[in-house]
Design an enzyme around this catalytic site. Structure first.
Site, PDB file in Angstrom:
ATOM      1  N   ASN A  43      32.769  -4.291  -0.249  1.00 15.93           N
ATOM      2  CA  ASN A  43      31.709  -2.973   0.211  1.00 15.93           C
ATOM      3  C   ASN A  43      31.730  -1.519  -0.734  1.00 15.93           C
ATOM      4  O   ASN A  43      30.583  -1.137  -0.608  1.00 15.93           O
ATOM      5  CB  ASN A  43      31.760  -2.671   1.660  1.00 15.93           C
ATOM      6  CG  ASN A  43      32.011  -3.492   2.404  1.00 15.93           C
ATOM      7  OD1 ASN A  43      31.113  -4.667   2.022  1.00 15.93           O
ATOM      8  ND2 ASN A  43      32.692  -3.223   3.561  1.00 15.93           N
ATOM      9  N   HIS A 129      28.384  -4.244  15.541  1.00 13.84           N
ATOM     10  CA  HIS A 129      30.296  -4.695  15.317  1.00 13.84           C
ATOM     11  C   HIS A 129      31.121  -4.038  16.224  1.00 13.84           C
ATOM     12  O   HIS A 129      29.943  -3.378  17.227  1.00 13.84           O
ATOM     13  CB  HIS A 129      30.005  -2.925  13.979  1.00 13.84           C
ATOM     14  CG  HIS A 129      31.403  -3.378  13.123  1.00 13.84           C
ATOM     15  ND1 HIS A 129      32.575  -2.698  13.625  1.00 13.84           N
ATOM     16  CD2 HIS A 129      31.825  -3.354  12.206  1.00 13.84           C
ATOM     17  CE1 HIS A 129      33.492  -3.121  12.637  1.00 13.84           C
ATOM     18  NE2 HIS A 129      32.766  -3.657  12.193  1.00 13.84           N
ATOM     19  N   GLU A 168      23.377  -0.825  14.607  1.00 10.66           N
ATOM     20  CA  GLU A 168      23.676  -0.503  13.260  1.00 10.66           C
ATOM     21  C   GLU A 168      21.868  -0.102  12.685  1.00 10.66           C
ATOM     22  O   GLU A 168      21.090  -0.573  12.660  1.00 10.66           O
ATOM     23  CB  GLU A 168      24.791  -1.345  13.273  1.00 10.66           C
ATOM     24  CG  GLU A 168      25.446  -2.069  13.527  1.00 10.66           C
ATOM     25  CD  GLU A 168      26.456  -2.809  12.884  1.00 10.66           C
ATOM     26  OE1 GLU A 168      26.652  -1.967  11.828  1.00 10.66           O
ATOM     27  OE2 GLU A 168      26.752  -4.252  13.154  1.00 10.66           O
ATOM     28  N   SER A 172      25.781  -5.503   9.654  1.00  9.00           N
ATOM     29  CA  SER A 172      27.188  -5.437   8.609  1.00  9.00           C
ATOM     30  C   SER A 172      27.263  -7.374   8.232  1.00  9.00           C
ATOM     31  O   SER A 172      28.009  -7.019   7.131  1.00  9.00           O
ATOM     32  CB  SER A 172      28.948  -5.315   9.070  1.00  9.00           C
ATOM     33  OG  SER A 172      28.467  -5.718  10.343  1.00  9.00           O
ATOM     34  N   ASP A 197      24.845   4.187  13.857  1.00 10.23           N
ATOM     35  CA  ASP A 197      25.937   4.013  13.475  1.00 10.23           C
ATOM     36  C   ASP A 197      25.706   2.838  11.700  1.00 10.23           C
ATOM     37  O   ASP A 197      25.236   1.651  11.512  1.00 10.23           O
ATOM     38  CB  ASP A 197      26.553   2.236  13.616  1.00 10.23           C
ATOM     39  CG  ASP A 197      27.688   1.319  12.660  1.00 10.23           C
ATOM     40  OD1 ASP A 197      27.737   2.029  11.622  1.00 10.23           O
ATOM     41  OD2 ASP A 197      28.979   1.215  13.259  1.00 10.23           O
ATOM     42  N   HIS A 200      26.644   0.721   7.198  1.00 10.32           N
ATOM     43  CA  HIS A 200      26.477  -0.038   5.597  1.00 10.32           C
ATOM     44  C   HIS A 200      25.017   0.408   5.121  1.00 10.32           C
ATOM     45  O   HIS A 200      24.475   0.176   3.532  1.00 10.32           O
ATOM     46  CB  HIS A 200      26.366  -1.567   5.677  1.00 10.32           C
ATOM     47  CG  HIS A 200      27.567  -1.680   6.018  1.00 10.32           C
ATOM     48  ND1 HIS A 200      28.405  -3.157   5.190  1.00 10.32           N
ATOM     49  CD2 HIS A 200      27.595  -2.316   7.335  1.00 10.32           C
ATOM     50  CE1 HIS A 200      29.475  -3.314   5.479  1.00 10.32           C
ATOM     51  NE2 HIS A 200      29.303  -2.819   7.266  1.00 10.32           N
ATOM     52  N   LYS A 232      32.611   2.671   2.304  1.00  7.26           N
ATOM     53  CA  LYS A 232      31.263   1.409   1.375  1.00  7.26           C
ATOM     54  C   LYS A 232      30.456   1.594   0.465  1.00  7.26           C
ATOM     55  O   LYS A 232      31.562   2.022  -0.783  1.00  7.26           O
ATOM     56  CB  LYS A 232      30.208   0.998   2.773  1.00  7.26           C
ATOM     57  CG  LYS A 232      30.726  -0.318   3.636  1.00  7.26           C
ATOM     58  CD  LYS A 232      31.495   0.670   4.456  1.00  7.26           C
ATOM     59  CE  LYS A 232      31.984  -0.470   5.386  1.00  7.26           C
ATOM     60  NZ  LYS A 232      33.517   0.298   6.369  1.00  7.26           N
TER      61      LYS A 232
END
Length: 379
Positions: A43, A129, A168, A172, A197, A200, A232
């Site tokens: 990542n 996640h 998110e 992910s 969240d 990423h 990441k």
């Protein structure tokens, strides 16, 4: 013993996990047992894990502060470098206050368990996640999941002023983004809190790499709880929760994994601070990453590949059957490409995939080589 049977069953189903023996790894290359591979499994989206600025900052802080924080932050573990990092994060992201955690998993668990009671409801995107899903199961709150990015279904489930909506920024395992226009409107209308969240999205999306909300034009104060990670795009490790000063003060007193854990080592905080400063001006690496994403998706479209709809650095190639997914991953590894094979229970049964992740450190030639290997591997 029972766990031996469980491992045998996982082995037979092609689901057993094993730790890889890795000697060295960065955004572009991985070395395992003396052999070099092109790395399409990590990542390190901007290639910062080996950046000279981060290495220098780490070494300097280790010399100045030592290698450990010595205690939990509320005892004597909260150093000047931690305060400086928190202040810079808050300023960068437009938040009142920020607090640091050792990992995103720890941050998500701490927040949900500290914030919600049995009187609350937690609404989660079904593809959130594992750290968020598990935190919901451990929380006293009632948890309801809604179909991925399905705003109509979420709207039907919502009750006014009764809990927290969590999604998110970039998912992910699928690589697509949450519908933050829809989420923010539903949260405001129902007067429920909203949490992102953005593990990423932070660093690679939006103005100055501020993340998914910036990318989608959503004001930071439309979302009450912000979580992001440093492992990441920022190339280090650790995480933060941000929001109002009142929220952070509350969590200082009620987030058990924060209260009872030794704080981030000062050299780690210094490396993160250096990464934050690099990321804010990293327009060229972000443009380089976008070029690699466009190159890969265009090339994959010419092959009999089933790519999931993603415009981010996470490019999942859907295989379906677990054993077939492992077979293709092993064939790629034999040709010098390290690609993650993602299988249940991480993803739903029948949706095993190669999780191909791209980095600004990859060259055009690297992507052409991967596409050629995929063409052979799936033939």
């Amino acid at each position: 013993m029972p766990f031996n049977l469980s491992l045998a069953e996982r082995e037979a189903a092609g689901l057993r996990r094993r730790l890889p023996a890795v000697d060295n790894v960065n955004g572009r290359q991985l070395v395992s047992q003396g052999k070099a591979y092109l790395n399409f499994a990590g990542n390190d989206y901007l290639g910062l894990s080996q950046a000279p600025e981060l290495i220098k900052a780490t070494a300097h802080a280790a010399h100045e502060f030592g290698v450990g924080a010595v205690a939990s932050p509320l005892v004597v573990g909260h150093h000047a470098i931690h305060r400086e990092l928190e202040a810079e994060l808050a300023d960068w992201l437009g938040l009142e206050a920020v607090m640091l955690f050792s990992s995103g998993f720890s941050a998500n668990q701490a927040l949900i368990k500290a914030l919600l009671t049995k009187e609350h409801t937690l609404w989660q995107d079904r593809l959130n996640h594992a750290s968020l899903q598990e935190a919901g199961l451990l929380s006293p709150a009632r948890m309801q999941r809604f179909a991925h990015n399905d705003m109509a279904q979420l709207a039907a489930k919502l009750k006014p002023q009764s809990g927290l909506i969590v999604s998110e920024g970039v998912f992910s395992m699928d690589g697509d983004q949450g519908d933050w226009q829809g989420l923010s409107q539903l949260a405001a209308h129902s007067q429920n809190w909203l949490m992102i969240d953005d593990a990423h999205g932070l660093g690679v999306l939006g103005k100055q790499g501020r993340g998914t909300l910036s990318e989608q034009g959503i004001a930071a104060d439309s979302v009450q709880v912000h979580m992001g990670t440093f492992g990441k795009a920022l190339g280090v490790s650790g995480a933060f929760i941000g929001g109002s000063r009142a929220l952070i003060d509350y969590l200082h007193n009620h987030a058990r994994s924060y209260v009872y854990s030794t704080h981030l080592p000062p050299p780690q905080a210094a490396a993160i601070l250096a990464a934050v400063r690099v990321v804010q001006t990293a327009n060229q690496p972000r443009e380089q990453l976008q070029a690699r994403i466009a190159q890969f998706t265009a090339g994959a479209a010419q092959l009999p590949l089933t790519l999931m709809p993603s415009t981010t650095a996470i490019q999942p190639l859907l295989v379906g059957e677990e054993q077939a997914c492992m077979q293709i991953a092993n064939q790629l590894r034999e040709r010098g490409f390290w690609v993650g094979a993602i299988r249940p229970p991480t993803v739903p049964k029948g949706s095993a995939r190669l999780r191909i992740t791209l980095s600004a450190a990859h060259s055009k030639e690297d992507l052409n080589a991967l596409l050629s290997a995929l063409a052979v591997g799936i033939a």
